[in-house]
Each structure stands twice: as C-alpha cells, then as structure tokens.
Design a protein around this motif. Sequence first.
Motif, PDB file in Angstrom:
ATOM      1  N   GLN A 291       2.992 -14.868  -9.127  1.00 32.64           N
ATOM      2  CA  GLN A 291       2.353 -14.446 -10.052  1.00 32.64           C
ATOM      3  C   GLN A 291       2.696 -12.594  -9.973  1.00 32.64           C
ATOM      4  N   PRO A 292       3.542 -11.715 -10.531  1.00 32.56           N
ATOM      5  CA  PRO A 292       3.734  -9.880  -9.715  1.00 32.56           C
ATOM      6  C   PRO A 292       3.036  -9.259 -11.052  1.00 32.56           C
ATOM      7  N   ILE A 293       1.736  -9.123  -9.939  1.00 32.45           N
ATOM      8  CA  ILE A 293       0.336  -8.720 -10.377  1.00 32.45           C
ATOM      9  C   ILE A 293       0.361  -6.907  -9.885  1.00 32.45           C
ATOM     10  N   THR A 294       0.437  -5.928 -11.295  1.00 33.35           N
ATOM     11  CA  THR A 294       0.572  -4.806 -10.753  1.00 33.35           C
ATOM     12  C   THR A 294      -0.278  -3.952 -10.752  1.00 33.35           C
ATOM     13  N   ALA A 295      -0.331  -3.139  -9.922  1.00 37.14           N
ATOM     14  CA  ALA A 295      -2.334  -2.004  -9.974  1.00 37.14           C
ATOM     15  C   ALA A 295      -3.007  -1.957 -11.192  1.00 37.14           C
ATOM     16  N   ALA A 296      -1.805  -1.619 -12.407  1.00 41.19           N
ATOM     17  CA  ALA A 296      -2.814  -1.254 -13.728  1.00 41.19           C
ATOM     18  C   ALA A 296      -3.575  -2.594 -14.197  1.00 41.19           C
TER      19      ALA A 296
ATOM     20  N   GLY B 287      13.775   5.993   2.744  1.00 39.24           N
ATOM     21  CA  GLY B 287      13.279   5.876   3.939  1.00 39.24           C
ATOM     22  C   GLY B 287      12.078   6.429   3.826  1.00 39.24           C
ATOM     23  N   GLY B 288      11.043   5.953   4.775  1.00 38.12           N
ATOM     24  CA  GLY B 288      10.084   6.628   4.227  1.00 38.12           C
ATOM     25  C   GLY B 288       8.645   5.662   4.907  1.00 38.12           C
ATOM     26  N   VAL B 289       7.482   5.944   5.010  1.00 37.29           N
ATOM     27  CA  VAL B 289       6.567   5.101   5.280  1.00 37.29           C
ATOM     28  C   VAL B 289       6.157   4.099   4.619  1.00 37.29           C
ATOM     29  N   PHE B 290       6.248   3.027   5.395  1.00 40.36           N
ATOM     30  CA  PHE B 290       5.790   1.521   4.535  1.00 40.36           C
ATOM     31  C   PHE B 290       4.723   1.285   5.133  1.00 40.36           C
ATOM     32  N   GLU B 291       4.146   1.001   4.375  1.00 39.12           N
ATOM     33  CA  GLU B 291       1.964  -0.297   4.811  1.00 39.12           C
ATOM     34  C   GLU B 291       2.290  -1.750   3.854  1.00 39.12           C
ATOM     35  N   MET B 292       1.916  -2.572   4.297  1.00 38.93           N
ATOM     36  CA  MET B 292       1.615  -3.687   3.667  1.00 38.93           C
ATOM     37  C   MET B 292       0.680  -4.521   4.104  1.00 38.93           C
TER      38      MET B 292
ATOM     39  N   ILE C 225       7.470  -4.567  -5.953  1.00 35.69           N
ATOM     40  CA  ILE C 225       6.161  -4.414  -5.627  1.00 35.69           C
ATOM     41  C   ILE C 225       5.846  -2.811  -4.821  1.00 35.69           C
ATOM     42  N   GLY C 226       5.454  -1.940  -5.305  1.00 42.22           N
ATOM     43  CA  GLY C 226       4.648  -0.954  -4.710  1.00 42.22           C
ATOM     44  C   GLY C 226       3.411   0.017  -4.719  1.00 42.22           C
ATOM     45  N   PRO C 227       3.201   0.431  -4.669  1.00 38.16           N
ATOM     46  CA  PRO C 227       1.858   1.150  -3.289  1.00 38.16           C
ATOM     47  C   PRO C 227       1.112   0.651  -5.042  1.00 38.16           C
ATOM     48  N   GLY C 228       0.125  -0.221  -4.403  1.00 37.24           N
ATOM     49  CA  GLY C 228      -2.019  -1.196  -5.274  1.00 37.24           C
ATOM     50  C   GLY C 228      -0.825  -2.790  -6.035  1.00 37.24           C
TER      51      GLY C 228
ATOM     52  N   PHE D 251       0.753  -1.249   0.074  1.00 38.56           N
ATOM     53  CA  PHE D 251       0.160   0.023   0.316  1.00 38.56           C
ATOM     54  C   PHE D 251       0.331   1.267  -0.391  1.00 38.56           C
ATOM     55  N   GLU D 252       2.405   1.195   0.709  1.00 35.58           N
ATOM     56  CA  GLU D 252       2.847   2.508   1.246  1.00 35.58           C
ATOM     57  C   GLU D 252       4.575   1.756   0.905  1.00 35.58           C
ATOM     58  N   GLY D 253       5.070   2.194   0.275  1.00 32.49           N
ATOM     59  CA  GLY D 253       6.407   2.027   0.129  1.00 32.49           C
ATOM     60  C   GLY D 253       7.045   0.664  -0.548  1.00 32.49           C
ATOM     61  N   ASN D 254       8.342  -0.148  -0.787  1.00 33.64           N
ATOM     62  CA  ASN D 254       8.362  -1.182  -1.868  1.00 33.64           C
ATOM     63  C   ASN D 254       9.149  -2.380  -1.769  1.00 33.64           C
ATOM     64  N   VAL D 255       8.478  -3.030  -1.660  1.00 29.59           N
ATOM     65  CA  VAL D 255       9.163  -5.136  -2.256  1.00 29.59           C
ATOM     66  C   VAL D 255       9.558  -5.224  -2.989  1.00 29.59           C
ATOM     67  N   ALA D 256      10.944  -6.132  -2.506  1.00 25.64           N
ATOM     68  CA  ALA D 256      11.600  -6.738  -3.523  1.00 25.64           C
ATOM     69  C   ALA D 256      11.735  -7.920  -3.555  1.00 25.64           C
ATOM     70  N   HIS D 257      11.355  -8.907  -3.833  1.00 26.65           N
ATOM     71  CA  HIS D 257      11.412 -10.486  -3.847  1.00 26.65           C
ATOM     72  C   HIS D 257      12.010 -11.256  -4.893  1.00 26.65           C
ATOM     73  N   ARG D 258      12.714 -12.188  -3.783  1.00 28.03           N
ATOM     74  CA  ARG D 258      13.442 -12.641  -5.068  1.00 28.03           C
ATOM     75  C   ARG D 258      13.749 -14.281  -4.445  1.00 28.03           C
ATOM     76  N   ASP D 259      13.565 -15.798  -5.667  1.00 27.16           N
ATOM     77  CA  ASP D 259      12.891 -16.601  -5.223  1.00 27.16           C
ATOM     78  C   ASP D 259      14.325 -17.605  -6.018  1.00 27.16           C
ATOM     79  N   ASN D 260      14.615 -18.718  -5.883  1.00 24.29           N
ATOM     80  CA  ASN D 260      15.834 -19.853  -6.217  1.00 24.29           C
ATOM     81  C   ASN D 260      14.990 -21.110  -7.393  1.00 24.29           C
ATOM     82  N   ALA D 261      13.915 -20.307  -8.302  1.00 23.28           N
ATOM     83  CA  ALA D 261      13.326 -20.584  -8.996  1.00 23.28           C
ATOM     84  C   ALA D 261      12.878 -19.929 -10.546  1.00 23.28           C
ATOM     85  N   GLY D 262      14.270 -18.228  -9.857  1.00 20.06           N
ATOM     86  CA  GLY D 262      14.194 -17.455 -11.039  1.00 20.06           C
ATOM     87  C   GLY D 262      12.802 -16.384 -11.426  1.00 20.06           C
ATOM     88  N   HIS D 263      12.282 -16.157 -10.009  1.00 16.87           N
ATOM     89  CA  HIS D 263      10.861 -15.399 -10.279  1.00 16.87           C
ATOM     90  C   HIS D 263      11.502 -14.308  -9.052  1.00 16.87           C
ATOM     91  N   SER D 264      12.167 -12.954  -9.712  1.00 15.52           N
ATOM     92  CA  SER D 264      12.446 -11.843  -8.795  1.00 15.52           C
ATOM     93  C   SER D 264      11.311 -10.801  -9.050  1.00 15.52           C
TER      94      SER D 264
END
Length: 312
Positions: A162-167, A138-143, A110-113, A94-107
């Motif tokens: 599944q990377p699902i963007t706000a759009a 830095g900044g406000v983070f909500e998830m 995600i940001g707000p929404g 919802f606020e802030g940005n989260v980075a993901h990576r796994d060993n199956a080759g996905h990375s």
Amino acid sequence: MSTTTQTLTPPTVPHALPRARTLESVHGGGPFHWVGDGFRVKTLVPSGGVSQERVSPFLLLDHHPPHHYPPLAKGQRGVGWHPHRGFETVTLAFEGNVAHRDNAGHSGVIGPGDVQWMTAASGILHEEYHEHAFSRRGGVFEMLQVWVNLPRAHKRAAPGYQPITAAQIPTVPVEGGTVRVIAGNFNDTQGPARTFTPISMLDVRLRAGTDLQVPLPKHHNAIVLVASGRVTSGGETATEGELALFANDGEFLSLRAETDTHLIVLAGEPLREPIVHLGPFVMNSQREVLQAIHDFESGKFGELPEDTAGAS
C-alpha cells in the motif's frame, strides 16, 4: 378495610465516567545502530522490561530521528535484498525520501508525510534505499519503521503493498494541533490503511500547552512514541526519543504537550497467539520458522528482478 399500593422507583445508578489510561512505563530503547548503511535507528520495541503481549500486535519499532547524510557521488545508502514472512512493515517518512522495491512487482518512493505499508505475509524479498536524487544531494533524513504482526490465519496470505501518499492521509484539526489518521479512526475520520486486525496509527503534532484525548477500545494495547518534544500523562513524563506504554485501564489516552511536540500513537487489538521470531521471519511455531528458512533457501520466495542494482 382498604389497602394502598405504593410503587417504588428504583434509585438511579449513575453511569461510570470514561477513565483516562495510566501511563504505565517509559522506555528509552537501546543504543543507536545501523540497519544497512542508510538507516541510523534506535529500537524501542522490543524493549527491555516490556513483554511482547503488552505491545501486540506490534513487533518492532525503529525510530530514525533527524540525521544529516552527506551527498554521495555514486550508489545509494540503504539495505539490499532480504526476505520477510509472517508480518507487515510500515515505513513513515518525515524528512528525506525512501525508495522501496520488492520481487512481487511493487515499487515506490515516499517523501515527507508519505507511508509505505508492505505485507510480507507468505514471503517476499525487498530492498530499501535512500531515493537516488536524495542520495546525490544529501540532507536531513527522518523516518520510523513499525513491524505489525499478522494473525495465524493470514500469515500465508499473498504479499501486498500500500503506497499511501500524504495527500491520502486525512488531517483532523484539534485545538492546538493536528492529528493525521493513517490507520483506524479518530473523531469519526477513518485512515486509508487497510489492516488485517483493528489498528490505530496516528501522527500527532501539538503546540506547547495543548491537551489531547485519544479514545481507544479498553482492550487495545497502546504505545506512544515521542518523536520530538515532551508529553505528560497523569503526572508522568515522556521526552524526545522515548516510548510511553499505557495500561489497559481506561477508555482514552490523556496527553499534554509540555513543549511543541510530535507524537506517533500506535494502538491495536492484541493477537494472543504464540510468537516465534527469528530474524526476518515471524511465525507461530519453531517448525514454521524452520519451514520459512527452508522455503527462502530453496527459492520459494521468488526470483529477484533482472535489474538488481538498487531501488530508484
């Protein structure tokens, strides 16, 4: 002698009107705690007094309300490499940005929404961090993170992401607000998430004084997180940071926003299968959990990427 035959019309039986579900109970969850050094969360599922059967197929709900993180000169806050098997993790930013990576080759980041929907299934290793640029400024983070159980037949399926963007998430306007359909269907609008069992995941924002009805199959379990604001249903109230559990006694949720309110509606078909949960492994028997531990320790979850310095 003549006889007269009279045809009698059977009385009309009125159809039963749809019924609103009862708000069965409200839960505040446990105290805030840290997951790694980057996620200050409160766990609302599991919660005391609520059986796993009443919230199935959902296993865990961690709510990270708005929290300000100061800038970091180096490194990233978060959780390093760890395993999962037997379920899916769904992260809503919802606020802030989260980075993901796994060993199956996905990375991905995600940001707000945006939403990250990771299927651990047969086994995966992954890491989650504050995205690099967000860590620097830095900044406000909500998830919010939800664990969705997988049925027995799919617990050993191949991992997925599944990377699902706000759009990509459709927004349905309603009187006094909006409903973003992440999974399932609302007002003939289908969400983009692919699920193994029927699930509804709705991101709802309502202005004060707004009423909303959410149709759901009667046999689906239903919970509502009040991320902010205050909502009433049938005279009962749930406020910011609380989870409302609804009975399976009607065809729709009746929600009224008493203030400007942000809600997450989670509903789904219960699996009705045994659950044995130990840390990052959720299976159907103790033997399967012990096998998961053995597989992880023997390297059967795969190798880590060569660069293990952290997600981007």
